[in-house]
Design an enzyme around this catalytic site. Structure first.
Site, PDB file in Angstrom:
ATOM      1  N   GLU A 135       0.865  -1.203   0.071  1.00 56.39           N
ATOM      2  CA  GLU A 135       0.028  -0.017  -0.108  1.00 56.39           C
ATOM      3  C   GLU A 135       0.979   1.294   0.019  1.00 56.39           C
ATOM      4  O   GLU A 135       0.710   1.914   0.963  1.00 56.39           O
ATOM      5  CB  GLU A 135      -1.019   0.037   1.056  1.00 56.39           C
ATOM      6  CG  GLU A 135      -1.811  -0.892   1.248  1.00 56.39           C
ATOM      7  CD  GLU A 135      -3.122  -1.168   2.255  1.00 56.39           C
ATOM      8  OE1 GLU A 135      -3.197   0.058   2.943  1.00 56.39           O
ATOM      9  OE2 GLU A 135      -3.992  -1.919   2.315  1.00 56.39           O
TER      10      GLU A 135
ATOM     11  N   GLU B 290      -5.322  -8.596   1.128  1.00 55.77           N
ATOM     12  CA  GLU B 290      -5.918  -8.241   2.418  1.00 55.77           C
ATOM     13  C   GLU B 290      -7.252  -7.830   2.324  1.00 55.77           C
ATOM     14  O   GLU B 290      -7.638  -7.202   1.252  1.00 55.77           O
ATOM     15  CB  GLU B 290      -5.270  -6.894   2.962  1.00 55.77           C
ATOM     16  CG  GLU B 290      -3.934  -7.004   3.650  1.00 55.77           C
ATOM     17  CD  GLU B 290      -3.370  -5.646   4.176  1.00 55.77           C
ATOM     18  OE1 GLU B 290      -4.096  -4.922   4.845  1.00 55.77           O
ATOM     19  OE2 GLU B 290      -2.294  -5.477   4.326  1.00 55.77           O
TER      20      GLU B 290
END
Ligand code: FCB
Length: 488
Positions: free
Chosen positions: A182, A387
């Protein structure tokens, strides 16, 4: 404690199956679970500094001890094995590997740091669990931040060298290395809104960080391919499913802007070798992007062998007319400074309906949409859901945690993955966030994402009902069609 063998088997006609060989796992990150921050030569990361700065993290929590996974990893791997997991995504703490790194030089490799991860990999392989290694999940060595952090290209250069060290040490046993987790959060939450370490609030710095993180991916990918030629290189992005309920051209422009800042500013350079022209134009008042040097885009454009997609919640925007207070329900924490660089005319309305303990609204369709979009725009690109999960205010009652809402969340999102598979998207695996309750960044220990409950006073682990349910999914490689029975 109940074991997976106790799980009732759902009749086949009531199941929706995943493809054979689908990878089932959970995910964690070093600073969120390991603790042992001053052991075996580790030096501070930006998250040590940030969490120890009063006012930065809820309740003043730090990752000093966290889940003490550094010392309990064998017990934790044994628990994963009981769940039947076939894979596990964890991250390596850079400050354990090269604790003396400076902007100018990587410094000596710390054998004790490498040894921890090497032993963890062996433990996983012995349990028939495939390790997926993230090289950077936000714990930048503090010395690099002191020299500019991600605003400096030297951080990207050092990252490439560090990646080579880890890939050389683990590449004989690890098949997938993820360069970054991320980078959107690292850049914009770290350098624009300041709710994440290092807590800076400079929009131009955030865009420089975007580029240097992209450069780090490129240099890291080259390094992994040199050191571990048979390994797969991946990158994990928190792609946003951006939409609007508005109908005006300005509302649709808000969608384009946010899609540019969150999705395309990472996808395009890495997968196509160029920055999106509209993003450069949107942000021209903030920076001239002169930190992109000749040759950089060739370095960034290394592609990926498999793309990691993290998804939790939809992103809904609309144009802000400047009158009422600007709605800022983007789910990314409270700050007087927006993470949305050069977007003061965009707002994030509050959404009706169910939210998790993070205040994030639940809409599983976004996961399908993102996976299908990646398949459409990059045909053949293999995908992993790296995720997905939810925080709820779990309580242990008589040794059990009845987290029905989490199970419902997981159920809906696994169906969303199946919908994407039905549409042809090559999704190869799913990593539930998270294995354990852990240090949830700015929220400290106040938010529980685990399917395994952790009592932070005793470090006792308790499988939540969702963990038992997930074990059943893994065992059958299939998800029940109906969710209604969950509340029975
Ligand atoms: C993601 C992070 C992960 C965790 C989840 C809830 O943004 O990658 O570490 O905090 O959110």
């Amino acid at each position: 404690m109940t074991t997976t063998e106790d799980q009732p088997t759902t009749p086949l006609e009531m199941l929706r199956a995943f493809p054979a060989g689908f990878a089932w796992g959970t995910a964690t990150a070093a600073y969120q679970v390991e603790g042992a921050v001053a052991e075996d030569g580790r030096t501070p990361s930006i998250w040590d500094t940030f969490s120890h700065t009063p006012g930065r993290v809820v309740d003043g929590d730090t990752g000093d001890v966290a889940d003490n996974h550094y010392h309990r990893f064998r017990e934790d791997v044994a628990l994963m094995r009981r769940l039947g997991a076939t894979t596990y995504r964890f991250s390596v703490a850079w400050p354990r590997i090269t604790p003396q790194v400076t902007a100018d030089a990587l410094g000596p490799v710390n054998p004790a740091g490498l040894q921890f991860y090497s032993t963890l990999v062996d433990e996983l392989l012995a349990a028939r669990i495939e390790p997926v290694v993230t090289l950077y999940h936000w714990d930048l060595p503090q010395a690099l931040e002191d020299a500019g952090g991600w605003t400096s290209r030297r951080t990207a250069e050092r990252f490439g060298e560090y990646a080579e060290v880890v890939a050389a040490a683990l590449g004989d046993r690890v098949r997938t290395f993820t360069t970054l987790n991320e980078p959107w959060c690292s850049a914009y939450l770290g350098y624009a809104s300041g709710v994440h370490a290092p807590g800076r609030t400079e929009p131009a710095a955030a865009l420089a960080a975007v580029h240097h993180l992209n450069l780090a991916h490129g240099l890291g990918a080259l390094a992994v391919r040199r050191a571990a030629p048979s390994a797969r290189v991946s990158l994990t992005l928190n792609l946003a499913w951006v939409r609007t309920e508005g109908t005006s051209p300005a509302d649709h422009d808000a969608v384009r802007r946010v899609d540019g800042l969150q999705n395309r500013v990472f996808l395009d350079p890495v997968l196509r070798g160029e920055y999106p022209a509209d993003v450069l134009q949107d942000t021209a008042s903030v920076t001239d992007w002169s930190f992109v040097l000749p040759g950089d885009l060739e370095l960034v454009h290394q592609g990926v062998d498999v793309l990691g997609v993290n998804y939790y919640s939809p992103t809904v925007v609309r144009a802000w007319d400047g009158s009422a207070p600007r709605a800022e329900n983007d789910g990314h924490g409270n700050s007087a400074h927006s993470p949305w660089v050069a977007s003061t005319d965009v707002e994030f309305p509050e959404l009706p309906g169910h939210t998790t303990a993070m205040g994030w609204s639940v809409d599983a369709r976004g996961l399908t949409e993102l996976l299908v979009r990646m398949h459409r725009e990059h045909p053949g690109l293999e995908l992993l859901v790296t995720e997905n999960g939810a925080a709820y205010d779990d309580v242990v009652v008589a040794g059990q945690v009845h987290d029905v809402e989490r199970t419902e969340y997981l159920h809906a999102h696994l169906h969303a993955v199946l919908d994407a598979l039905d549409a042809g998207a090559p999704v190869r695996g799913y990593f539930l966030w998270s294995f354990l309750d852990n240090f949830e960044w700015g929220y400290g220990f106040s938010k529980r994402f685990g399917i395994v409950h952790v009592d932070y006073l005793t470090q006792r682990r308790t499988l939540k009902d969702s963990a038992l349910w997930y074990a059943g999914v893994i065992a059958q490689n299939a998800v029940p069609r109906e969710v209604a029975s969950l509340r029975a």
